[in-house]
Write an enzyme that holds these catalytic residues in place. Sequence first.
Site, mmCIF file in Angstrom:
data_model
loop_
_atom_site.group_PDB
_atom_site.id
_atom_site.type_symbol
_atom_site.label_atom_id
_atom_site.label_comp_id
_atom_site.label_asym_id
_atom_site.label_seq_id
_atom_site.Cartn_x
_atom_site.Cartn_y
_atom_site.Cartn_z
ATOM 1 C CB SER A 177 -18.818 39.292 47.736
ATOM 2 O OG SER A 177 -19.608 40.344 47.210
ATOM 3 C CG ASP A 250 -13.633 27.265 24.891
ATOM 4 O OD1 ASP A 250 -14.415 26.857 24.014
ATOM 5 O OD2 ASP A 250 -13.741 26.958 26.090
ATOM 6 C CG ASP A 254 -17.049 23.524 27.502
ATOM 7 O OD1 ASP A 254 -17.584 24.593 27.086
ATOM 8 O OD2 ASP A 254 -15.905 23.486 27.971
ATOM 9 C CB VAL A 256 -18.294 26.491 30.278
ATOM 10 C CG1 VAL A 256 -17.465 27.504 31.051
ATOM 11 C CG2 VAL A 256 -19.122 25.660 31.241
ATOM 12 C CG ASP A 399 -19.329 38.073 39.885
ATOM 13 O OD1 ASP A 399 -20.401 38.706 39.958
ATOM 14 O OD2 ASP A 399 -18.575 37.919 40.858
ATOM 15 C CG HIS A 438 -21.033 37.516 43.331
ATOM 16 N ND1 HIS A 438 -19.816 38.146 43.243
ATOM 17 C CD2 HIS A 438 -21.529 37.822 44.572
ATOM 18 C CE1 HIS A 438 -19.593 38.818 44.359
ATOM 19 N NE2 HIS A 438 -20.605 38.635 45.176
#
Length: 476
Positions: A177, A250, A254, A256, A399, A438
Site C-alpha cells: 500500500s 476462466d 471456484d 474466485v 483490491d 488489499h
Amino acid sequence: MRAAIFLSTVLLGASASAALATDAATCEGLRNTVFSGGYVTSARVIPAAETLPEYCEVRATALPAISIEVRLPLAGWNGKYYQAGCGGFCGILGRADAGAGWINAMRPGLERGYATATSDSGHHGLSVVDAAWADNNPHAERDWGYRSISETHRVAQVMLEAFYGSGSEQEIFQGCSTGGRMAHMAAQRFPELFDGIISGAPAMNYTDLVGTKMSYLMQVNLDADGNPILGPGKDGLIGDAVMAQCDAVDGAEDGVIADPRACEVDLSGLQCTGAAGDDCLTEAELDVLAKWRQGPVNAAGEQLYPGGIPEGSEPFWWLWLTGNADGGGRLVSAFADNFGAYMAFDQDPGHGWTAADFDFETDPARMSRSAGFYNADSPDLSAFRAAGGKMIVWHGWADAIVTPYKTVDWYEKAAEAAGGEETLAENVALFMVPGLDHCGILAGPSGLTQAGLDPMTPLEAWLADGTAPTSILSAN
C-alpha cells in the site's frame, strides 16, 4: 553491488562480522553512538519469543522528526539488511509488528537472520488515517514522501557498523500500500540503495489515487442531502450476482474471479420493481455502481485514473467503501478527507474540508507540489535495472481501495520503456493474485490472505542464483 558504500569493511563478509561481540552490553552501548543529523534515543535487548530471535532494539531519530527502529540479531546475523515500509499515512512506529501479519513488518527479515529497520515516516499520528501532522508542513510531507526511506537506511547502517563492525552486504525493502509506494520510490529515487524490493498493492500515485479517485468514489455515492446512497448491507447481494456471472469465465467455478477485466457484468436484473428493499437495488444505487466500476472522470468524460472498483472485491467493500451496520469501516472516506484537508494541495484547506469539496476540473492541477513529493509511478526503472536490482510487484485483483488496474497499467508502460516485457522481466516480476483483498488484510471467499503469500523466498533465490520467481504463494 552496494559494497562500495561501506568501503572495505563489508568485504570481511558476514561470518567475520557476526563473530564480533554482540552481547547485551554492546547493545546498550549503542545509546552513545554519535552520527550526523540525528541521535539515538534508546537501546535494549529484547528476549527471543515465538519465531523471533533475541535481538538488540535501537530507536533513533533522524532530524527533523523521523523516528526509526532498528533490530539487530544478537546471534546468527546473516550479514544482510531488511527494511520495511509503513501503511496509510503511517505515523505509528513499528505498527505492523504489533500484529501477526508480515506486511510492512520487520518480522520476515528478522526471522531469517537479517538486521531489520522501519520508521514512522517522519511524524507521529493518532492513526494511519490521521494527516493533521501535514497541515502547512512541507518538511513533514517531504519526509513522508521519500526522505524517510533513505534516512532509515542510513541510520540503520550506522547501527550495523557500530554493532557488528560492518555494514550489510545485501539490502532488501518490503512494503504494501503506502509501503508499496515507498518500494517504488526506493527503486526510482534511490536505485542503488536496495538489491531486492518487494512491492505489494502499491499506492504509487497518491495525488490521483487518494486525492482524485477516492474523492470521486465518495462524491458519486452522495444524495442531494449529502447522505450515502449505497450503504452497508447490499455488498452480499451485489457480490453474489457478480460471482454468478463471472466465476466460470476462466473455465473454473471456484469462487474466485481470475481477472475482472474478462467479465462484463449486468446487474439490471437486481433493480427494484416495487418498494426498495434489501433484496434489490434502486436506480440511484445502480448508478453509483456504474460510476464506481468506471472510475473518476471529469466533465468532458476524460479518465482521471486507470479503472475503477474491480468485480470480485464486493466482500471487502464494508471495510473500504460502504461501512458496516456497526459504523465500522468506510476507510476510503477517512483517507480522502484527511488527504485533501492536510496533504494534497499546494495550500492546505485544513479542518472542515471533505471529499465532497473536491473539484475534478481544477483540483488535480492544485496538487503539483505534493505530486513531486509523493508519487512514484514513473515507468522508467533504467537506473534500478542498471544497478542489477530485482523487484517483485504483487497486487490482489479484488483490491477495492488501491485499484489493481493502475498496477497493470504501470507494468505495461514499464515494459515498453524497458524495450519489451522480456527485458523488464530480467529485473521485475509482476504477480496479480485472484480474489485477494488489499494487502491481503481480509479473507475472501477463497480464504486467501497475506498469510498465504511468500514473496521473500523467491526474491532471495533470485538474488542468490538468478532464479526468476514463478509464484509468490506460500509453500506452507
